[in-house]
Design an enzyme around this catalytic site. Structure first.
Site, mmCIF file in Angstrom:
data_model
loop_
_atom_site.group_PDB
_atom_site.id
_atom_site.type_symbol
_atom_site.label_atom_id
_atom_site.label_comp_id
_atom_site.label_asym_id
_atom_site.label_seq_id
_atom_site.Cartn_x
_atom_site.Cartn_y
_atom_site.Cartn_z
ATOM 1 N N GLU A 65 -74.045 5.821 -1.679
ATOM 2 C CA GLU A 65 -73.631 7.358 -1.821
ATOM 3 C C GLU A 65 -72.054 7.312 -1.443
ATOM 4 O OE1 GLU A 65 -75.983 9.145 1.451
ATOM 5 O OE2 GLU A 65 -74.248 8.660 2.824
ATOM 6 N N ASP A 66 -71.450 8.297 -1.983
ATOM 7 C CA ASP A 66 -70.068 8.538 -1.724
ATOM 8 C C ASP A 66 -69.695 8.700 -0.422
ATOM 9 O OD1 ASP A 66 -67.581 8.560 -3.868
ATOM 10 O OD2 ASP A 66 -67.091 10.268 -2.235
ATOM 11 N N ILE A 67 -68.289 8.195 -0.095
ATOM 12 C CA ILE A 67 -67.961 8.510 1.448
ATOM 13 C C ILE A 67 -68.085 9.899 1.734
ATOM 14 C CG2 ILE A 67 -65.405 7.606 0.504
ATOM 15 C CD1 ILE A 67 -64.977 6.821 3.591
#
Ligand code: ZN
Ligand code: ZN
Length: 289
Positions: A274-276
């Site tokens: 998942e994206d930061i």
């Protein structure tokens, strides 16, 4: 095969004993796949007892020489006490017993050491928390080679390896002393006895924790993210921390798990990256540590 299947088991055992010294355990192990609810030691002793009965019958029905020959093999190579007694009853001094060809290590049978090794196992596992164990061993190559040679020579097809015989005998002792179960598929610890070096190696199997995490703030990467400039050594652009971001989901989850399990390390696997800057709401993202 074919022909060997029709050979008489007692005749084969007698031929083996005429050539090699064999203890009850090692003689019985050559026929380990025959019958059940018994032990190799009992198999071996039963064979020797039957052979000595046959020999006694031979003597009593007139073939004194033939009977005494077999009794001498049983008393010497077989270390079978009752055969020695029968020889004495026939007015002859019995031969001295001989050390087993297949399990003798520095003058002692490896099977004779199992209770001693079990005690050492109990001592070295007393600070480890576990419910199930598995015993393994590294056998001495010369003993394994001798056994292979013997099996080839006598076309033996129903034997089991020394290794599994030994593991089971040692496992029985450990199970009795610890009151814990041997588990062949998912044991908590694996205890390996090295016959060559006479040492123990205890491996603790990893534990797996499954869960789901929710991420309610942005800006935390899923896994540890080292500084791209210095690769983690620490430099000016990361202020000496060696990291691009100070924290990670993996560490927030993994470090408490590691300390609870008193582990030496951890690996975190999230179900999907998942994206930061993404959030993880709702029921959360599954993970395994
Ligand atoms: Zn033996
Ligand atoms: Zn840096």
């Amino acid at each position: 095969m074919g022909n060997t299947d029709k050979r008489n088991l007692l005749d084969i055992a007698e031929q083996m004993l005429s050539k090699y010294p064999l203890c009850d355990q090692c003689l019985g192990r050559q026929f380990a796949w025959l019958s059940t609810d018994t032990s190799n030691r009992e198999r071996g002793r039963s064979i020797k007892l039957l052979l000595s009965m046959q020999a006694d019958e031979q003597i009593k029905s007139g073939d004194r020489e033939g009977g005494l020959k077999i009794l001498t093999e049983l008393a010497g190579n077989g270390s079978f006490g009752p055969a020695g007694t029968l020889i004495k009853k026939n007015g002859i001094d019995p031969p001295s017993t001989k050390g087993c060809h297949l399990c003798l290590l520095e003058e002692r049978s490896v099977f004779g050491r199992t209770s001693e090794i079990a005690e050492r196992i109990i001592e070295s596992t007393k600070n480890i928390e576990f419910a199930t164990f598995l015993i393994g061993c590294i056998p001495v190559p010369t003993l394994a080679e001798r056994e292979e040679e013997l099996r080839a020579l006598f076309s033996l097809l129903r034997g089991e390896p020394l290794k599994s015989d030994f593991n089971r005998e040692l496992g029985k002792q450990v199970q009795k002393a610890l009151g814990k179960e041997a588990d062949f598929e998912h044991s908590d610890i694996v205890i390996v006895y090295n016959m060559i070096r006479d040492t123990l190696d205890i491996q603790i199997n990893p534990i797996f924790v499954y869960g789901r995490y929710r991420k309610l703030v942005r800006g935390i990467p899923q896994s540890r993210w080292d500084c791209t400039a210095c690769g983690g050594r620490g430099c000016e652009s990361c202020g000496g921390t060696g990291r691009r971001y100070p924290d990670s989901i993996a560490e927030y989850v993994g470090i408490p798990v590691q300390s609870l399990a008193q582990g030496a390390g951890f690996k975190f696997h999230g179900a999907g990256r998942e994206d930061i800057d993404a959030l993880m709401l709702g029921s959360g993202r599954p993970f395994v540590v």
